[in-house]
Design a protein around this motif. Structure first.
Motif, PDB file in Angstrom:
ATOM      1  N   ASN A  80       0.834  -1.207   0.000  1.00 29.16           N
ATOM      2  CA  ASN A  80       0.000   0.000   0.000  1.00 29.16           C
ATOM      3  C   ASN A  80       0.866   1.254   0.000  1.00 29.16           C
ATOM      4  N   THR A  81       1.788   1.295  -0.905  1.00 32.51           N
ATOM      5  CA  THR A  81       2.645   2.465  -1.077  1.00 32.51           C
ATOM      6  C   THR A  81       2.649   2.827  -2.551  1.00 32.51           C
ATOM      7  N   ARG A  82       3.225   3.963  -2.851  1.00 30.60           N
ATOM      8  CA  ARG A  82       3.285   4.389  -4.245  1.00 30.60           C
ATOM      9  C   ARG A  82       4.383   3.597  -4.947  1.00 30.60           C
ATOM     10  N   VAL A  83       4.050   3.053  -6.109  1.00 27.45           N
ATOM     11  CA  VAL A  83       4.993   2.278  -6.909  1.00 27.45           C
ATOM     12  C   VAL A  83       4.964   2.810  -8.332  1.00 27.45           C
ATOM     13  N   PRO A  84       6.017   2.561  -9.092  1.00 28.76           N
ATOM     14  CA  PRO A  84       6.022   3.017 -10.482  1.00 28.76           C
ATOM     15  C   PRO A  84       4.879   2.392 -11.274  1.00 28.76           C
ATOM     16  N   TRP A  85       4.365   3.106 -12.253  1.00 25.93           N
ATOM     17  CA  TRP A  85       3.294   2.701 -13.165  1.00 25.93           C
ATOM     18  C   TRP A  85       1.972   2.473 -12.436  1.00 25.93           C
ATOM     19  N   GLN A  86       1.801   3.100 -11.303  1.00 34.28           N
ATOM     20  CA  GLN A  86       0.576   2.885 -10.518  1.00 34.28           C
ATOM     21  C   GLN A  86      -0.650   3.435 -11.240  1.00 34.28           C
ATOM     22  N   GLN A  87      -0.524   4.568 -11.872  1.00 31.06           N
ATOM     23  CA  GLN A  87      -1.666   5.191 -12.532  1.00 31.06           C
ATOM     24  C   GLN A  87      -1.731   4.862 -14.030  1.00 31.06           C
ATOM     25  N   SER A  88      -0.721   4.221 -14.566  1.00 32.36           N
ATOM     26  CA  SER A  88      -0.683   3.935 -15.997  1.00 32.36           C
ATOM     27  C   SER A  88      -1.534   2.712 -16.328  1.00 32.36           C
ATOM     28  N   ILE A  89      -2.198   2.774 -17.475  1.00 38.04           N
ATOM     29  CA  ILE A  89      -3.006   1.642 -17.915  1.00 38.04           C
ATOM     30  C   ILE A  89      -2.120   0.480 -18.346  1.00 38.04           C
ATOM     31  N   TRP A  90      -0.889   0.751 -18.749  1.00 36.44           N
ATOM     32  CA  TRP A  90       0.040  -0.282 -19.178  1.00 36.44           C
ATOM     33  C   TRP A  90       0.934  -0.769 -18.041  1.00 36.44           C
ATOM     34  N   GLY A  91       0.758  -0.247 -16.873  1.00 38.72           N
ATOM     35  CA  GLY A  91       1.596  -0.633 -15.733  1.00 38.72           C
ATOM     36  C   GLY A  91       1.498  -2.117 -15.392  1.00 38.72           C
ATOM     37  N   PHE A  92       0.278  -2.639 -15.353  1.00 39.01           N
ATOM     38  CA  PHE A  92       0.082  -4.057 -15.025  1.00 39.01           C
ATOM     39  C   PHE A  92       0.761  -4.951 -16.048  1.00 39.01           C
ATOM     40  N   TRP A  93       0.528  -4.649 -17.331  1.00 35.40           N
ATOM     41  CA  TRP A  93       1.101  -5.490 -18.375  1.00 35.40           C
ATOM     42  C   TRP A  93       2.615  -5.339 -18.448  1.00 35.40           C
ATOM     43  N   THR A  94       3.121  -4.147 -18.164  1.00 32.24           N
ATOM     44  CA  THR A  94       4.567  -3.950 -18.117  1.00 32.24           C
ATOM     45  C   THR A  94       5.173  -4.790 -17.000  1.00 32.24           C
ATOM     46  N   LEU A  95       4.501  -4.811 -15.874  1.00 31.51           N
ATOM     47  CA  LEU A  95       4.971  -5.595 -14.735  1.00 31.51           C
ATOM     48  C   LEU A  95       4.924  -7.099 -15.042  1.00 31.51           C
ATOM     49  N   ILE A  96       3.874  -7.552 -15.710  1.00 34.98           N
ATOM     50  CA  ILE A  96       3.764  -8.970 -16.080  1.00 34.98           C
ATOM     51  C   ILE A  96       4.886  -9.353 -17.036  1.00 34.98           C
ATOM     52  N   VAL A  97       5.134  -8.513 -18.048  1.00 33.52           N
ATOM     53  CA  VAL A  97       6.203  -8.801 -19.014  1.00 33.52           C
ATOM     54  C   VAL A  97       7.565  -8.794 -18.321  1.00 33.52           C
ATOM     55  N   ALA A  98       7.795  -7.821 -17.440  1.00 33.08           N
ATOM     56  CA  ALA A  98       9.075  -7.761 -16.711  1.00 33.08           C
ATOM     57  C   ALA A  98       9.265  -9.010 -15.845  1.00 33.08           C
ATOM     58  N   THR A  99       8.186  -9.481 -15.219  1.00 34.00           N
ATOM     59  CA  THR A  99       8.274 -10.693 -14.396  1.00 34.00           C
ATOM     60  C   THR A  99       8.586 -11.909 -15.254  1.00 34.00           C
ATOM     61  N   ILE A 100       7.950 -12.020 -16.396  1.00 35.50           N
ATOM     62  CA  ILE A 100       8.219 -13.142 -17.303  1.00 35.50           C
ATOM     63  C   ILE A 100       9.660 -13.097 -17.796  1.00 35.50           C
TER      64      ILE A 100
END
Length: 116
Positions: A80-100
């Motif tokens: 529950n803190t501020r993280v990069p790409w929090q407000q971006s619509i592509w943040g979730f998918w960027t995070l998924i791709v980075a994890t993969i």
């Protein structure tokens, strides 16, 4: 048995006793040799089973290391803190791709080190 009266009187009985003694000695020698062979076989089978178990445990450890990466990334971004790409619509998918990408890189590294 050799000193009993039954075997000391008749030479035919003495020959039969000698044959029985030789047969008993041969049977004892054969049993000891078979016991030694079975012990070596048991040791060989134990070594093969232990080696297979080591290979399986090495593989499972590698898989658990790779599966830990998404858990760590998800827990860091789930705080529950501020993280990069929090407000971006592509943040979730960027995070998924980075994890993969991280999982594939870890898998490649483990494969290169002969852990996988």
């Amino acid at each position: 048995m050799q000193e009993s009266a039954y075997f000391s009187v008749d030479p035919a009985h003495r020959r039969k006793l000698a044959i029985a003694e030789r047969t008993a000695h041969q049977a004892k020698t054969l049993a000891e040799a078979n016991s030694a062979i079975l012990d070596q076989y048991n040791s060989t089978v134990s070594s093969v089973v232990s080696n297979n178990l080591n290979l399986i445990m090495k593989m499972l450890t590698s898989v658990s290391i790779i599966m830990t990466i998404p858990s760590i990334v998800g827990s860091l971004w789930g705080m529950n803190t501020r993280v990069p790409w929090q407000q971006s619509i592509w943040g979730f998918w960027t995070l998924i791709v980075a994890t993969i990408v991280l999982c594939v890189a870890a898998g490649y590294w483990l494969h290169k080190k002969d852990f996988f």
